[in-house]
Motif scaffolding. Structure first.
Motif, PDB file in Angstrom:
ATOM      1  N   ALA A 275       0.848  -1.186   0.000  1.00  0.00           N
ATOM      2  CA  ALA A 275       0.000   0.000   0.000  1.00  0.00           C
ATOM      3  C   ALA A 275       0.883   1.235   0.000  1.00  0.00           C
ATOM      4  N   VAL A 276       0.579   2.180  -0.876  1.00  0.00           N
ATOM      5  CA  VAL A 276       1.241   3.481  -0.847  1.00  0.00           C
ATOM      6  C   VAL A 276       0.219   4.439  -0.257  1.00  0.00           C
ATOM      7  N   GLU A 277       0.381   4.718   1.025  1.00  0.00           N
ATOM      8  CA  GLU A 277      -0.678   5.350   1.807  1.00  0.00           C
ATOM      9  C   GLU A 277      -0.075   6.345   2.798  1.00  0.00           C
ATOM     10  N   PRO A 278      -0.274   7.648   2.597  1.00  0.00           N
ATOM     11  CA  PRO A 278       0.346   8.631   3.484  1.00  0.00           C
ATOM     12  C   PRO A 278      -0.207   8.648   4.901  1.00  0.00           C
ATOM     13  N   SER A 279      -1.446   8.186   5.095  1.00  0.00           N
ATOM     14  CA  SER A 279      -2.026   8.255   6.430  1.00  0.00           C
ATOM     15  C   SER A 279      -1.702   7.036   7.280  1.00  0.00           C
TER      16      SER A 279
ATOM     17  N   LYS B 222       4.641   4.408   3.531  1.00  0.00           N
ATOM     18  CA  LYS B 222       3.946   5.603   4.000  1.00  0.00           C
ATOM     19  C   LYS B 222       4.452   6.830   3.241  1.00  0.00           C
ATOM     20  N   ALA B 223       3.777   7.134   2.148  1.00  0.00           N
ATOM     21  CA  ALA B 223       4.184   8.242   1.281  1.00  0.00           C
ATOM     22  C   ALA B 223       3.077   8.487   0.272  1.00  0.00           C
ATOM     23  N   PHE B 224       3.187   9.593  -0.449  1.00  0.00           N
ATOM     24  CA  PHE B 224       2.336   9.809  -1.613  1.00  0.00           C
ATOM     25  C   PHE B 224       2.968   9.075  -2.796  1.00  0.00           C
TER      26      PHE B 224
ATOM     27  N   ALA C 158       9.423   9.488  -7.040  1.00  0.00           N
ATOM     28  CA  ALA C 158      10.410   9.175  -5.997  1.00  0.00           C
ATOM     29  C   ALA C 158      10.005   7.930  -5.211  1.00  0.00           C
ATOM     30  N   SER C 159       8.753   7.876  -4.750  1.00  0.00           N
ATOM     31  CA  SER C 159       8.320   6.707  -3.988  1.00  0.00           C
ATOM     32  C   SER C 159       8.269   5.470  -4.882  1.00  0.00           C
ATOM     33  N   ALA C 160       7.887   5.653  -6.153  1.00  0.00           N
ATOM     34  CA  ALA C 160       7.849   4.524  -7.083  1.00  0.00           C
ATOM     35  C   ALA C 160       9.244   3.941  -7.308  1.00  0.00           C
TER      36      ALA C 160
ATOM     37  N   ALA D  55       3.935   9.881 -13.455  1.00  0.00           N
ATOM     38  CA  ALA D  55       5.398   9.783 -13.361  1.00  0.00           C
ATOM     39  C   ALA D  55       5.789   8.560 -12.543  1.00  0.00           C
ATOM     40  N   GLY D  56       5.038   8.285 -11.482  1.00  0.00           N
ATOM     41  CA  GLY D  56       5.286   7.095 -10.680  1.00  0.00           C
ATOM     42  C   GLY D  56       4.976   5.821 -11.444  1.00  0.00           C
TER      43      GLY D  56
END
Length: 310
Positions: free
Chosen positions: A119-123, A132-134, A138-140, A170-171
């Motif tokens: 899960a890519v989840e900021p909350s 834990k990120a948007f 970069a996160s991708a 972009a991700g």
């Protein structure tokens, strides 16, 4: 989305954040924004005209949990199981990413079947693997380095809430497998207009997708819309499937819905003018009813706290 000129379609005035449960002593400083919606005259994307800071809406205390709804829990479980029977069945060690997983019900189903997931989840969320990120380039890149390419990148009621849509693609360019799918489902503008569902227009829905605007969006970022599916949940949604350009043949469903949209004139100002007129009539009728009941000595009680009811 494309930096084209925006034309205002409707303005619903100053509104508070839908998920802000303020205390009495906070009312005077409550955050409000101008709820106006417009259309890009170049790419036909319908969107809010004023961006609300994402941090104001996405946080660890975010109150909505998908699993609290039996209907939605079953919907997401069935979605995950359908991938196992179709898209993932012949893949060795498949990997699925979900953008904005809420309480993780979709990925929990895959986890229980032994499928690699993230899960890519900021909350933040418990019960599934979380980055834990948007979701962006970069996160991708971090995910690709650790887990390799994703066979499916999924999002439900999330992509329409992300104003910086370029960062999402972009991700995807970094982490989506060459033959992978980006699958997302969001409220459909055609249903909003047909049902006079003005409650779908609020801070958490920045974009109001049509098949045409999603096709234009995918093409702009080097991808291709390859399938669409109508969904009955949340007042009528469409599930869009996007692939890298040229990797898949679009299904007939895409062309069918494009023709439907052309016939319904979804991007016509006249259609929106009629929509706003119906909204105004609904408002006036409700206010008249409330006044009559109050003047007759009755008490009116509101029950429930959905985000849209704001």
């Amino acid at each position: 989305m494309c930096a084209g000129p925006l034309r205002e379609l409707a303005d619903f005035g100053r509104q508070p954040l839908s998920q802000a449960f303020v205390r009495p002593d906070e009312v005077s400083t409550e955050f409000c924004y101008q709820l106006a919606v417009g259309i890009c005259t170049d790419c036909t994307m319908v969107q809010l005209l004023h961006e609300i800071p994402t941090a104001a809406m996405v946080h660890e205390g975010y109150p909505y949990h998908s699993s609290n709804s039996t209907v939605m829990r079953r919907h997401f479980q069935d979605t995950a199981l359908s991938w196992l029977d179709n898209e993932l069945t012949d893949r060795e060690d498949p990997f699925v990413i979900e953008i904005g997983c809420n309480d993780g019900v979709t990925l929990q189903t895959l986890r229980d079947k032994g499928v690699r997931h993230l899960a890519v989840e900021p909350s933040g969320i418990a019960g599934v693997r979380v980055h834990k990120a948007f979701f962006n380039a970069a996160s991708a890149a971090e995910i690709h380095s650790a887990d390799g390419p994703a066979d499916i990148v999924y999002a439900a009621n999330t992509i329409c809430a992300l104003p910086d849509i370029a960062s999402v693609f972009a991700g995807l360019a970094v982490v989506l497998a060459d033959d992978g799918l980006f699958v997302f489902e969001d409220p459909y503008l055609g249903e909003i207009l047909a049902r006079t569902s003005f409650d779908q227009i609020y801070d958490e829905h920045f974009f109001y997708f049509t098949v045409r605007s999603v096709q234009n969006m995918a093409d702009r970022f080097g991808f291709e819309l390859v399938d669409v599916e109508r969904l009955p949940v949340h007042g009528g949604q469409i599930r869009y499937s996007v692939a890298r350009r040229g990797r898949r043949v679009p299904t007939p469903a895409v062309a069918v819905l494009l023709l439907e949209e052309e016939g319904a004139r979804l991007t016509s100002p006249v259609v929106f003018e009629d929509f706003v007129a119906r909204v105004d009539r609904t408002r006036d009728s409700l206010m008249s009813l409330l006044r009559r009941l109050t003047e007759a000595g009755h008490t009116v009680v509101g029950y429930g706290a959905t985000a849209k009811s704001a």
